[in-house]
Structures are given as structure tokens and as C-alpha cells.
Motif scaffolding. Sequence first.
Motif, PDB file in Angstrom:
ATOM      1  N   THR A  49       1.280  26.427  10.394  1.00  0.00           N
ATOM      2  CA  THR A  49       0.064  26.124   9.631  1.00  0.00           C
ATOM      3  C   THR A  49      -0.938  27.280   9.701  1.00  0.00           C
ATOM      4  O   THR A  49      -0.932  28.040  10.674  1.00  0.00           O
ATOM      5  CB  THR A  49      -0.598  24.843  10.184  1.00  0.00           C
ATOM      6  N   PRO A  50      -1.822  27.406   8.681  1.00  0.00           N
ATOM      7  CA  PRO A  50      -2.766  28.538   8.688  1.00  0.00           C
ATOM      8  C   PRO A  50      -3.799  28.461   9.814  1.00  0.00           C
ATOM      9  O   PRO A  50      -4.433  29.449  10.133  1.00  0.00           O
ATOM     10  CB  PRO A  50      -3.439  28.468   7.326  1.00  0.00           C
ATOM     11  N   ARG A  51      -4.001  27.282  10.379  1.00  0.00           N
ATOM     12  CA  ARG A  51      -4.857  27.173  11.568  1.00  0.00           C
ATOM     13  C   ARG A  51      -4.206  26.191  12.529  1.00  0.00           C
ATOM     14  O   ARG A  51      -3.330  25.421  12.121  1.00  0.00           O
ATOM     15  CB  ARG A  51      -6.259  26.673  11.174  1.00  0.00           C
ATOM     16  N   ASP A  52      -4.645  26.208  13.805  1.00  0.00           N
ATOM     17  CA  ASP A  52      -4.089  25.257  14.764  1.00  0.00           C
ATOM     18  C   ASP A  52      -4.457  23.827  14.374  1.00  0.00           C
ATOM     19  O   ASP A  52      -5.570  23.565  13.917  1.00  0.00           O
ATOM     20  CB  ASP A  52      -4.642  25.536  16.167  1.00  0.00           C
ATOM     21  N   LEU A  53      -3.519  22.925  14.561  1.00  0.00           N
ATOM     22  CA  LEU A  53      -3.803  21.508  14.314  1.00  0.00           C
ATOM     23  C   LEU A  53      -4.372  20.938  15.601  1.00  0.00           C
ATOM     24  O   LEU A  53      -3.884  21.249  16.693  1.00  0.00           O
ATOM     25  CB  LEU A  53      -2.515  20.768  13.952  1.00  0.00           C
ATOM     26  N   THR A  54      -5.414  20.097  15.450  1.00  0.00           N
ATOM     27  CA  THR A  54      -6.081  19.646  16.674  1.00  0.00           C
ATOM     28  C   THR A  54      -6.159  18.131  16.812  1.00  0.00           C
ATOM     29  O   THR A  54      -6.542  17.635  17.862  1.00  0.00           O
ATOM     30  CB  THR A  54      -7.517  20.206  16.731  1.00  0.00           C
TER      31      THR A  54
ATOM     32  N   SER B 222      10.012  18.439  15.015  1.00  0.00           N
ATOM     33  CA  SER B 222       9.924  19.543  15.961  1.00  0.00           C
ATOM     34  C   SER B 222       8.462  19.966  16.047  1.00  0.00           C
ATOM     35  O   SER B 222       7.745  19.962  15.046  1.00  0.00           O
ATOM     36  CB  SER B 222      10.813  20.706  15.538  1.00  0.00           C
ATOM     37  N   VAL B 223       8.033  20.276  17.247  1.00  0.00           N
ATOM     38  CA  VAL B 223       6.613  20.520  17.514  1.00  0.00           C
ATOM     39  C   VAL B 223       6.490  21.815  18.317  1.00  0.00           C
ATOM     40  O   VAL B 223       7.179  21.987  19.329  1.00  0.00           O
ATOM     41  CB  VAL B 223       6.024  19.348  18.345  1.00  0.00           C
ATOM     42  N   ARG B 224       5.663  22.724  17.807  1.00  0.00           N
ATOM     43  CA  ARG B 224       5.428  23.968  18.555  1.00  0.00           C
ATOM     44  C   ARG B 224       3.935  24.082  18.799  1.00  0.00           C
ATOM     45  O   ARG B 224       3.140  24.014  17.861  1.00  0.00           O
ATOM     46  CB  ARG B 224       5.925  25.160  17.742  1.00  0.00           C
ATOM     47  N   ASP B 225       3.549  24.254  20.058  1.00  0.00           N
ATOM     48  CA  ASP B 225       2.109  24.308  20.321  1.00  0.00           C
ATOM     49  C   ASP B 225       1.602  25.747  20.285  1.00  0.00           C
ATOM     50  O   ASP B 225       2.364  26.681  20.034  1.00  0.00           O
ATOM     51  CB  ASP B 225       1.749  23.572  21.626  1.00  0.00           C
ATOM     52  N   ALA B 226       0.317  25.904  20.531  1.00  0.00           N
ATOM     53  CA  ALA B 226      -0.312  27.219  20.371  1.00  0.00           C
ATOM     54  C   ALA B 226       0.261  28.248  21.344  1.00  0.00           C
ATOM     55  O   ALA B 226       0.195  29.441  21.089  1.00  0.00           O
ATOM     56  CB  ALA B 226      -1.817  27.087  20.556  1.00  0.00           C
ATOM     57  N   SER B 227       0.845  27.786  22.463  1.00  0.00           N
ATOM     58  CA  SER B 227       1.449  28.745  23.394  1.00  0.00           C
ATOM     59  C   SER B 227       2.914  28.996  23.060  1.00  0.00           C
ATOM     60  O   SER B 227       3.642  29.584  23.866  1.00  0.00           O
ATOM     61  CB  SER B 227       1.320  28.239  24.824  1.00  0.00           C
ATOM     62  N   LEU B 228       3.334  28.516  21.890  1.00  0.00           N
ATOM     63  CA  LEU B 228       4.683  28.730  21.351  1.00  0.00           C
ATOM     64  C   LEU B 228       5.758  27.942  22.097  1.00  0.00           C
ATOM     65  O   LEU B 228       6.944  28.150  21.883  1.00  0.00           O
ATOM     66  CB  LEU B 228       5.076  30.213  21.317  1.00  0.00           C
ATOM     67  N   SER B 229       5.358  27.035  23.018  1.00  0.00           N
ATOM     68  CA  SER B 229       6.410  26.212  23.616  1.00  0.00           C
ATOM     69  C   SER B 229       6.747  25.100  22.630  1.00  0.00           C
ATOM     70  O   SER B 229       5.902  24.646  21.852  1.00  0.00           O
ATOM     71  CB  SER B 229       6.026  25.702  24.991  1.00  0.00           C
TER      72      SER B 229
ATOM     73  N   LYS C  30      -2.595  20.540  23.883  1.00  0.00           N
ATOM     74  CA  LYS C  30      -2.918  21.841  23.283  1.00  0.00           C
ATOM     75  C   LYS C  30      -2.923  21.671  21.776  1.00  0.00           C
ATOM     76  O   LYS C  30      -2.350  20.713  21.260  1.00  0.00           O
ATOM     77  CB  LYS C  30      -1.809  22.849  23.635  1.00  0.00           C
ATOM     78  N   GLY C  31      -3.545  22.646  21.079  1.00  0.00           N
ATOM     79  CA  GLY C  31      -3.461  22.639  19.629  1.00  0.00           C
ATOM     80  C   GLY C  31      -2.034  22.957  19.200  1.00  0.00           C
ATOM     81  O   GLY C  31      -1.247  23.473  19.981  1.00  0.00           O
ATOM     82  N   LEU C  32      -1.719  22.650  17.940  1.00  0.00           N
ATOM     83  CA  LEU C  32      -0.353  22.871  17.466  1.00  0.00           C
ATOM     84  C   LEU C  32      -0.301  23.979  16.439  1.00  0.00           C
ATOM     85  O   LEU C  32      -1.192  24.120  15.604  1.00  0.00           O
ATOM     86  CB  LEU C  32       0.197  21.588  16.837  1.00  0.00           C
ATOM     87  N   ARG C  33       0.769  24.726  16.497  1.00  0.00           N
ATOM     88  CA  ARG C  33       0.952  25.865  15.612  1.00  0.00           C
ATOM     89  C   ARG C  33       1.912  25.537  14.459  1.00  0.00           C
ATOM     90  O   ARG C  33       1.746  25.996  13.349  1.00  0.00           O
ATOM     91  CB  ARG C  33       1.510  27.009  16.445  1.00  0.00           C
TER      92      ARG C  33
END
Lengths: 96, 419
Positions: free
Chosen positions: B254-259, B292-299, B333-336
Motif C-alpha cells: 500500500t502507498p502508506r502503512d495501514l494502521t 498474507s500479512v506483511r508488517d512495516a518491519s517486513l516480517s 505494528k502498522g502494515l505494509r
Amino acid sequence: MKRRKLYVAVESYTDAAGVETPRIIHWPNGEQYPVTAVLRTVNRQHAKVGGTGTCYTCAFAQGGIGNVYHEVLEDDASSVIGARWFVEEKIEAEHA
Amino acid sequence: METCIAHVDANCFYASVEMAEHPELLGKAIAVCGDPANRHGIILTASYPAKRKGVKTAMAIWEAKALCPELILVRADLRLYMRYSRYTRDIFYRYTDRVEPFGLDEAWLGLRGCPACGGEPLRIVQAISDAFKRELGITCSIGLSFSKVYAKLGSDYKKPDAITVFDRANYRERVFPLPVSDLLYVGRATTRKLNEMGIYTIGDLATCDPARLQRKLGKMGLVVHRFANGYDDEHICQVGDRAPVKSVGNSWTTPRDLTEDTDAWVVFMLLCESVGARLRELGCKCRGIEISVRDASLSWFSRQTVLPMPTNITEELTAAACALFRCHYHWSKGLRSLGVRGFDLVWSDEPVQLRLDIDANRQEELMRLDGAIDDLRRRYGFSIVQRAKVWTRPELARLDARHDNVVHPHGYFGQMEGL
């Protein structure tokens, strides 16, 4: 001398079997180069100016032999929607 | 068995294509990267001079620049790479009609009984390698062997622009000493487990007792044991064979983190609209859904669930995806990025057991609604009609997941089972 890729307008003829032959090359400055014979067609990369496609080696009415490349053209979804032609343009150093 | 399966891998494909199109980049340290504005700002492929400086795929741009300050960054042009990929296949089809693509830049070729080049597989792959250079201006590594997995090992064995043959006479001395992690489907986790068992090379794995492997790794233990021994006899599909679709999925960075939940709902809705539309086009429904879910730290993690009834209804897919998400993610965490995949597909017209707890009239309405939206979008484009709630997040609402995302080919096992 520098060289660059130049897309050009081409009048071509497609026979019933789908084989396309360039007839007249139109340069952007209005000059026309009628093709008198296609000497060879081969798929090839243009190592100097880049790009790949079917290379037509043509004899021109003005004399001389040159290559015209036929390159596939796609839309945004990568479906092939046609093709365009390019040639190698030689540029004098002071204009480069 | 003769060595008649080839695996062709175009070297640094994206970077090579850019150099073929722009010869002035030849021999320089270049990297093809995603669009930083859309947060795809990672290195997708680097040329060999850049790789020698330590630039690697998936590295952040700033990280790559720190390692190699002279690095030339090129924005990825997927359309161009797909064109070259098509050209590579045109070359393959001159020699064989058994071509099984594995991504844009790799393919297995079945060369048994091919009449070209006197029927000699080695001469055929040499001709293919020459054609790559002459016609496309790119190089490839080719592995030639008696099994698909060994052929792939061969193409990784020596790069760039090389041909490696693993035949019955030499495979024990050449393949067996390779680290086990080189084998297809032996990733980080499997390597760790195998190392714990004292298995470090492909030879160790090949000679290990399969029952022991099965106890440790389950079904995959037997699969990797067969791979290590070159026992895969999977056929290479013929031209015109339509690879059976096993699942339909889309994901989006996404263009910004999802919160928060509404952000996630909007993205899931957009992704499920794409997945649903593609399922409907295929005439399929899915019996299971995976997120599938990737957070801001890429995990990253993925979770899946079985649906109460097979469906391709956007609303039902979204509800299932969101429910699964709420169970497994609590906004630490926020999501990427998020992804949705419908799997275990069945034909839409297959009879199903109706359920009393599911309102069939409501389902009928939703199906008609999806059909109407599909028709409108087919005629007037994606943005002609959208759900109002999606526009509570206008910066996200513009995603046309179906057309903006490239659908990547399924994995190795995708070819093995029917729909």
C-alpha cells in the motif's frame, strides 16, 4: 559519431500469408526511402542503439543498404497490440 | 535415462533487458528497482558489476547506494520484461513444443525426441544460448540433466552464460557435494531442520533414510529426498496445455502503512474484488481463503481457512478475509502489504449442499450485484463503479488490483495436480 534509436513511419505490404514487407521508410524530416528489395530478415538485437525485433536488411532506391527493425508494441496490460519500426540514426558529434 | 531436460535461466533478467535496450548501460553497475513513491523502492535485480559490490535482490535502495555509490538505478518496466520473456519463449518453441515457464525468466524444456540439431540436447541448448545473445542481447545459464530438479541445479551451478550437464555418469561427484539449500523447495526453515539432522549436502539428503526425513519434515521430507536423488519424473507440459489454475490471488504493497481495521477492510475489499472477478471469469469458486500479512518491519505471515460454502462473491470473500485477519493480527505494528488468495477451486456450476444458516436469496442478490459490477467495469473501466466505503480511504481506493498487479506463475507443484 553517435547513434541513436529512431522510430520511423513505414509504409508496408502484408501478403495473404501475413508476411510483412517494408515498402517506403519516412524519416521525420520528410525524406522518403523507397525499398527496392528486402535482402534478408532475421531476428536480432541492435547492439549499438539497443532494442530487439525482426531486422529487415533492405536495398533502397537511392542506393545503399540499411536495416529497419520491426519491434512489438504492447498496451498497459502487456497484450500485443501491434508493432513499430525503428532505425539507427547517426548524429554528428556537435549535435549529439 | 538420457539427459533431455533443460532448465534455462536468463541471467539478471531485468538488468540484462535494460542493458539490451540501452547499450550505454552495458558493463556498468545498474540495478532495476521498484517505484519508491509507491514504496516499492527495493532492488529487483542488479547487474553483475553491482552484485560484485554486494548489491542484492530485495535490498533497500539506500542500502544498495551505500554499498555501491556509482550504482545506476533504473525504474522497472514490466511490460518490456514481459516482451523479452515472450521472445525467449519464441526461441524455445523453435526447438521444442514442451516448454514449461517458471517465472518470466526461467523455463524447463523437454528435449526428448526433438529433431533439431541432430536430436542432440547439448547442441540444442547451445543453439538456444547463441540465439539469446544474438537476438536478444542477453545471456542465459542452462542446466541439462535427466530430471527437472537437477536441470535447475545445473542452471544455478555456473553463471553467467554457461551450460552445465549433470548426467548419470557425473551427478554423484558434481551434484552430491552441493549444499542442501541449493535444492528446489529447500528454504531457510527446511535447511535448518536438515542441518539439525546432520544433513548438509545434497548427497547427505539423497542417502538419508526417507522414513527419518518424513518423521522430521512430513510429506515434504519424501519430496526433497526424491528431488535430491533426481527422481522427479514430472512431465513438461506441451504447448497449448493450459496449466490448471490451482488458486487465484492478489497482494498489494500500500502507498502508506495501514494502521487500523477500516484500512485493512478497504484493502481486503479491493483485493477480493479482483480475486472474485477473476474466479468468476474462470467459472470457479474457492473453498478456502488465505490472507498474507506483511508488517512495516517486513516480517510476514499467512493464515488460511476453509469457507462454509464454495464462493466467488466479493462480499463473502472480504468478510472471510477480514474475519481471518481479526483473529490473527492485533495491530502491534502498522502494515505494509496485504494479500488474499482463494484456493481449492471448484467449478461454479458444481452442485453444493445448501445450508439453512446461509440466506440463499441474499447470496443470489450478491451474485447479481457482482455480475452487474463486472459488466460495467468490462465496458467502462474499473473506476466506473466502486463501493462507497472504499472512498473513506481515498488514497487506497484507486487500486485496480486486477489490472495493476501482475499475476505471477504458480510454483513447481502447480503443474502436478488437476483442478
